[in-house]
Scaffold this active site. Structure first.
Site, PDB file in Angstrom:
ATOM      1  N   ASP A  32       0.783  -1.251   0.000  1.00 51.14           N
ATOM      2  CA  ASP A  32       0.000   0.000   0.000  1.00 51.14           C
ATOM      3  C   ASP A  32       0.812   1.297   0.000  1.00 51.14           C
ATOM      4  O   ASP A  32       0.451   2.265   0.698  1.00 51.14           O
ATOM      5  CB  ASP A  32      -0.949   0.015   1.211  1.00 51.14           C
ATOM      6  CG  ASP A  32      -1.942  -1.134   1.197  1.00 51.14           C
ATOM      7  OD1 ASP A  32      -1.914  -1.930   0.246  1.00 51.14           O
ATOM      8  OD2 ASP A  32      -2.742  -1.237   2.142  1.00 51.14           O
ATOM      9  N   LYS A 137      -6.751  -4.801  -3.206  1.00 47.71           N
ATOM     10  CA  LYS A 137      -7.392  -5.457  -2.064  1.00 47.71           C
ATOM     11  C   LYS A 137      -8.407  -4.515  -1.420  1.00 47.71           C
ATOM     12  O   LYS A 137      -8.123  -3.326  -1.232  1.00 47.71           O
ATOM     13  CB  LYS A 137      -6.343  -5.911  -1.042  1.00 47.71           C
ATOM     14  CG  LYS A 137      -5.501  -4.787  -0.445  1.00 47.71           C
ATOM     15  CD  LYS A 137      -4.358  -5.366   0.378  1.00 47.71           C
ATOM     16  CE  LYS A 137      -3.553  -4.322   1.096  1.00 47.71           C
ATOM     17  NZ  LYS A 137      -4.240  -3.571   2.130  1.00 47.71           N
ATOM     18  N   CYS A 170      -2.038  -2.597   7.763  1.00 51.33           N
ATOM     19  CA  CYS A 170      -2.019  -3.508   6.614  1.00 51.33           C
ATOM     20  C   CYS A 170      -0.795  -4.422   6.581  1.00 51.33           C
ATOM     21  O   CYS A 170      -0.882  -5.556   6.116  1.00 51.33           O
ATOM     22  CB  CYS A 170      -2.167  -2.724   5.316  1.00 51.33           C
ATOM     23  SG  CYS A 170      -3.832  -2.032   5.176  1.00 51.33           S
TER      24      CYS A 170
HETATM   25  C1  C5J Z   1      -3.051   0.540   5.575  1.00 52.35           C
HETATM   26  C2  C5J Z   1      -4.772   1.747   6.733  1.00 52.35           C
HETATM   27  N1  C5J Z   1      -2.562   0.361   4.346  1.00 52.35           N
HETATM   28  N2  C5J Z   1      -3.941   2.187   7.672  1.00 52.35           N
HETATM   29  N3  C5J Z   1      -4.312   1.029   5.675  1.00 52.35           N
HETATM   30  O1  C5J Z   1      -2.384   0.308   6.556  1.00 52.35           O
HETATM   31  O2  C5J Z   1      -5.947   2.008   6.788  1.00 52.35           O
END
Ligand code: C5J
Length: 241
Positions: A32, A137, A170
């Site tokens: 991400d 995702k 994540c």
């Molecule tokens: C991730 C989030 N990528 N913090 N998402 O950690 O909402």
């Protein structure tokens, strides 16, 4: 279809103990690293977070990504986000809290956390090559409602080098999912970041505690050393596996 190239084995200095990784069956998974989390005006900032906290992970990831590309190991990028009609976004996720903008609302980088919008894209410094795998995702974990498990199986992958953001959300969720599926996960401490430095620290501690209950924690320098054939020791004493 395992990696068609026979790659060396490298010993990675890690906690709770060093680990030998056969690079032929290891994938680099970058979680991400999207504008929505990294830049002002995206999902992360709408939640009230200081997005500048995440910038520190970019250079370490870029160095490991370059080495992984040189070595020829499988590279996987993930992106959290939703379909434009929000059919894959549970109301419980959209409705919670009091963000300045909700998922799907128009923002300065397009609709918040929506596939195809500028904010959903990966930052330029880590942009995927056409040959690399991209996993879209809807959840925090990269295995939930995605084809990741099938792809890793197709390539015969046994070990994951995991980095990205955020450490406790994540990255941790994906490592836990992967651990339950039998993958050895090595998390790069300096290649992960959180809006909350204390959560970053605890997120890493949770992974490596109790003899590595979810996996191993290492860093970019140790991984780079183990990826370099001249400096990597094959099956060094004391390393697991
Ligand atoms: C991730 C989030 N990528 N913090 N998402 O950690 O909402």
């Amino acid at each position: 279809m395992a990696n068609s190239k026979q790659l060396p084995v490298g010993t990675v200095a890690a906690e709770p103990e060093p680990i030998n990784l056969d690079w032929s069956v290891t994938a680099l998974v970058i979680i991400d690293m999207q504008r929505d989390f990294m830049e002002p005006g995206g999902f992360g900032e709408t939640l009230g977070n200081d997005v500048s906290q995440l910038a520190r992970a970019v250079k370490p990831i870029a160095s490991v990504l370059a080495a992984a590309r040189d070595l020829g190991i499988l590279v996987v990028h993930t992106r959290e986000g939703h379909l434009p009609d929000l059919s894959d976004a549970p109301p419980a996720k959209i409705e919670r809290g009091a963000p300045s903008l909700r998922i799907g609302d128009p923002g300065p980088m397009g609709r918040i956390l929506i596939r195809g919008e500028a904010g959903h894209d990966i930052i330029p410094e880590l942009y995927p090559l056409d040959s690399e795998v991209i996993i879209d995702k809807p959840g925090k974990g990269a295995f939930y409602a995605t084809e990741l498990g099938d792809i890793l199986q197709k390539y015969g992958i046994e070990n994951l080098l995991v980095c990205g953001v955020t450490t406790e959300v994540c990255v941790n969720t994906t490592v836990r999912e992967a651990n339950d599926r039998g993958y050895r996960c090595v998390v790069l401490a300096d290649g992960c970041a959180s809006y909350f430095p204390e959560f970053h620290e605890m997120g890493l501690k949770m992974i490596k505690a109790q003899g590595g209950i979810f996996g191993w924690v290492s860093d970019s320098a140790a991984v780079l050393q183990a990826m370099t054939p001249e400096t990597s020791n094959i099956l060094a004493a004391g390393a697991s596996r």
